[in-house]
Scaffold this motif. Structure first.
Motif, PDB file in Angstrom:
ATOM      1  N   THR A  90       0.812  -1.220   0.000  1.00 15.31           N
ATOM      2  CA  THR A  90       0.000   0.000   0.000  1.00 15.31           C
ATOM      3  C   THR A  90       0.847   1.272   0.000  1.00 15.31           C
ATOM      4  N   LYS A  91       2.081   1.174  -0.455  1.00 18.68           N
ATOM      5  CA  LYS A  91       2.961   2.351  -0.536  1.00 18.68           C
ATOM      6  C   LYS A  91       2.245   3.463  -1.290  1.00 18.68           C
ATOM      7  N   GLY A  92       2.260   4.662  -0.713  1.00 18.29           N
ATOM      8  CA  GLY A  92       1.595   5.811  -1.315  1.00 18.29           C
ATOM      9  C   GLY A  92       0.207   6.079  -0.742  1.00 18.29           C
ATOM     10  N   MET A  93      -0.291   5.202   0.101  1.00 22.45           N
ATOM     11  CA  MET A  93      -1.622   5.392   0.692  1.00 22.45           C
ATOM     12  C   MET A  93      -1.591   6.524   1.708  1.00 22.45           C
ATOM     13  N   ASP A  94      -2.619   7.367   1.654  1.00 16.46           N
ATOM     14  CA  ASP A  94      -2.829   8.421   2.642  1.00 16.46           C
ATOM     15  C   ASP A  94      -3.965   8.000   3.559  1.00 16.46           C
ATOM     16  N   VAL A  95      -3.735   8.097   4.860  1.00 17.69           N
ATOM     17  CA  VAL A  95      -4.743   7.726   5.854  1.00 17.69           C
ATOM     18  C   VAL A  95      -4.920   8.901   6.802  1.00 17.69           C
ATOM     19  N   THR A  96      -6.164   9.242   7.085  1.00 17.76           N
ATOM     20  CA  THR A  96      -6.456  10.309   8.042  1.00 17.76           C
ATOM     21  C   THR A  96      -7.479   9.832   9.058  1.00 17.76           C
ATOM     22  N   TRP A  97      -7.127  10.001  10.316  1.00 18.72           N
ATOM     23  CA  TRP A  97      -8.064   9.794  11.422  1.00 18.72           C
ATOM     24  C   TRP A  97      -8.570  11.174  11.821  1.00 18.72           C
ATOM     25  N   SER A  98      -9.877  11.375  11.765  1.00 15.80           N
ATOM     26  CA  SER A  98     -10.513  12.609  12.219  1.00 15.80           C
ATOM     27  C   SER A  98     -11.403  12.264  13.406  1.00 15.80           C
ATOM     28  N   ILE A  99     -11.170  12.930  14.513  1.00 14.54           N
ATOM     29  CA  ILE A  99     -11.896  12.656  15.750  1.00 14.54           C
ATOM     30  C   ILE A  99     -12.644  13.934  16.098  1.00 14.54           C
ATOM     31  N   GLU A 100     -13.978  13.915  15.917  1.00  8.21           N
ATOM     32  CA  GLU A 100     -14.771  15.146  15.970  1.00  8.21           C
ATOM     33  C   GLU A 100     -15.858  15.077  17.039  1.00  8.21           C
TER      34      GLU A 100
END
Length: 149
Positions: free
Chosen positions: A84-94
């Motif tokens: 998965t090289k190049g994958m962007d992951v974002t955790w948003s805690i709202e």
């Protein structure tokens, strides 16, 4: 480009959830689908980690640059190694108006396989990424809602 999102509402504070989510080296202690997380480098708000999990017995492994933004309750990962090289992951805690907290994990990636790219992206996203993220969020939710009582 493939995009997946996992979203869960939790009855806990953003700070409590963020504290568990950002502590990736400890994930194997409380996330049973994680085999290991090794911290390779660390600075004040950044670390490079080798992560290994399993999707119902199928092993997966990758290396990520993890950055965290406590004031925003946000964590990002950029995969620099593995399939998965190049994958962007974002955790948003709202925080929500009702006192709950919405936690969203977004993944954006393109495996870049010319002949089977769309199929490969679907398999990686739907069968692996979404499954592992779901297990992660479900377990964190259980910890902050049930195990705390």
């Amino acid at each position: 480009m493939a995009h997946t999102e996992n979203v869960v509402e939790m009855n806990a504070s953003p700070q409590q959830i963020f504290a568990l989510a950002v502590d990736t080296p400890r994930w194997p202690e409380f996330l049973p689908h994680y085999r290991w997380v090794i911290e390779l480098e660390r600075s004040e708000r950044r670390r490079i980690v080798e992560m290994a999990a399993h999707r119902d017995g199928i092993p997966v492994k990758w290396t990520s640059v993890q950055e965290w933004f406590p004031e925003e309750h946000r964590i990002t990962f950029y995969h620099i190694g593995g399939i998965t090289k190049g994958m962007d992951v974002t955790w948003s805690i709202e925080p929500q108006a009702d006192g709950s907290t919405r936690v969203r994990i977004s993944h954006d990636f393109d495996l870049g396989w010319p002949l089977i790219g769309p199929l490969a992206n679907w398999v990686a996203g739907e069968l692996f990424v979404r499954n592992i993220a779901h297990k992660t969020l479900s377990r964190i939710r259980r910890i902050v809602e049930v195990d705390r009582e």
